[in-house]
Design an enzyme around this catalytic site. Structure first.
Site, short mmCIF file in Angstrom:
data_model
loop_
_atom_site.label_atom_id
_atom_site.label_comp_id
_atom_site.label_asym_id
_atom_site.label_seq_id
_atom_site.Cartn_x
_atom_site.Cartn_y
_atom_site.Cartn_z
N LYS A 1 0.88 -1.17 0.00
CA LYS A 1 0.00 0.00 0.00
C LYS A 1 0.91 1.21 0.00
O LYS A 1 1.79 1.35 0.85
CB LYS A 1 -0.90 0.01 1.23
CG LYS A 1 -1.99 1.07 1.18
CD LYS A 1 -3.11 0.65 0.24
CE LYS A 1 -4.26 1.64 0.27
NZ LYS A 1 -5.42 1.15 -0.49
N SER B 1 -1.56 -1.60 -4.14
CA SER B 1 -2.68 -0.68 -3.95
C SER B 1 -2.14 0.63 -3.43
O SER B 1 -1.04 0.70 -2.88
CB SER B 1 -3.70 -1.26 -2.96
OG SER B 1 -4.34 -2.40 -3.49
#
Length: 365
Positions: free
Chosen positions: A159, A227
């Protein structure tokens, strides 16, 4: 030797629901203090302003704090927004267990290492500096997982930050330019740059040049799932692989989908996780032993799949992110029989162009 791993998937019944995590702790399946990471899907729009990720983050950290985790703020919680189509909100929780209580085996079993990169500045996104920072973080996570051979890495979930108006203005105030001032596409660029950092760390590619980032689609990692969001300024890195002698019940495997309909790629990842399957497998052959799939997907830049034209990239009403996510989610759920699969979009440099990596985690008992 790192401790063996317990991994469980729980449903998220509402935007702020973390009761599945609480129940695992209350039932003694895992200990709060041993939770390493959570990877999950939330039900928002998957865009820059998808605040369901922040709500889920808060809910799960509050449970960890209430149940006695010594530093819940340090646990990587990687949320991918958007459960389009049949995809169902859920979370997969990774925790260590006492080696004395784990199944003993010399076969490869699941190991997890987590790390945080150096701060990724707004001007780093889309540029070699971000590739280098991510690669360094991946190498550190591999050490923590006890993985020496990059071939034993089957999944790297990250992330990373994307660009917002605030961070763009911050870069400008310090005399720097950002790769783009369009915040939406910055999500895809952050993901793709991160994927190249993973590929560099694992020796899948050489260090790319600046003009190859987000452009040269021949460069990719087969195990990257990246992500990005507004809720952090570093790369949260979760490396998942297999280590001999660690013990435990779980094993990871991976493959790639060559296109959005490639069920063979999904089945190959499941086979690679250690499950014996017939030549033409069926959902019933899984017998509840598949913990979860983790997948990335991308609308094919040619605008077609298997020679048939589609309009995802031309559709001004529904963004292609949502269309391809729903498509691949449906394909994956048809294979597994379970709509709670982790399918994330924006897969440039993550698997072959128009396809994406598939990671499977199996419970071998």
């Amino acid at each position: 030797m790192p401790d063996p791993i317990e991994v469980r998937k729980v449903a998220i019944e509402s935007v702020t629901d973390a009761s599945g995590l609480a129940k695992l702790i209350d039932d003694g399946v895992i200990e709060a203090a041993r939770v390493l990471a959570v990877i999950g899907k939330t039900e928002g729009n998957g865009g820059v302003n998808d605040y369901t990720r922040i709500l889920a983050d808060r809910a799960f950290r509050e449970v960890l704090a209430a149940k006695g985790h010594p530093s819940p703020e340090s646990v990587p919680l990687v949320w991918s927004g958007g459960t389009d189509g049949v995809l169902s909100p859920h979370a997969t929780i990774f925790a260590t267990v006492d080696p004395a209580t784990a199944v003993q085996t010399d076969e490869p079993r699941l190991s997890v290492g987590i790390a945080m990169s150096e701060v990724i500045l707004p001007e780093d996104i889309g540029r070699p500096a971000m590739v280098e920072k991510v690669a360094a973080g991946v190498r550190e996570a591999m050490k923590i997982a006890g993985i020496d051979d990059p071939r034993d890495v089957h999944y790297v979930q990250t992330k990373t930050p994307l660009l917002t108006l605030s961070t763009i203005n911050d870069a400008k105030s310090r005399g720097h330019e950002v790769i783009t001032e369009d915040t939406g596409p910055s999500m895809d660029i952050s993901n793709s740059t991160t994927a190249l950092g993973i590929a560099v760390a694992l020796g899948e590619i050489e260090m790319p040049t600046a003009d190859q980032i987000h452009r040269d689609l021949s460069l990719y990692s087969s195990v990257a799932s990246c992500s990005s969001g507004v809720e952090l300024d570093v790369a949260q890195i979760v490396v998942v692989g297999n280590v001999r002698g660690i013990g435990g019940r779980y094993r990871a495997g991976h493959s790639v989908m060559k296109d959005a309909l490639d069920t063979d790629g999904i089945w190959e990842a499941i086979r690679d996780s250690g499950l014996d399957l017939p030549e033409r497998p069926h959902t019933s052959d899984l017998r509840g032993r598949l913990v979860n799939l983790f997948m990335k997907c991308e609308a094919d830049p040619t605008g077609s799949v298997r020679g048939r034209r589609n309009i995802m990239l031309d559709d001004s009403d529904v963004h292609w992110h949502r269309q391809i996510k729903a498509t691949v989610g449906g394909v994956a759920a048809a294979v597994t029989g379970d709509p709670a699969v982790f399918v994330s979009v924006a897969a440039v440099h993550q698997g072959p162009s128009g396809g994406g990596p598939v990671i499977a985690i199996a419970d071998l008992g």
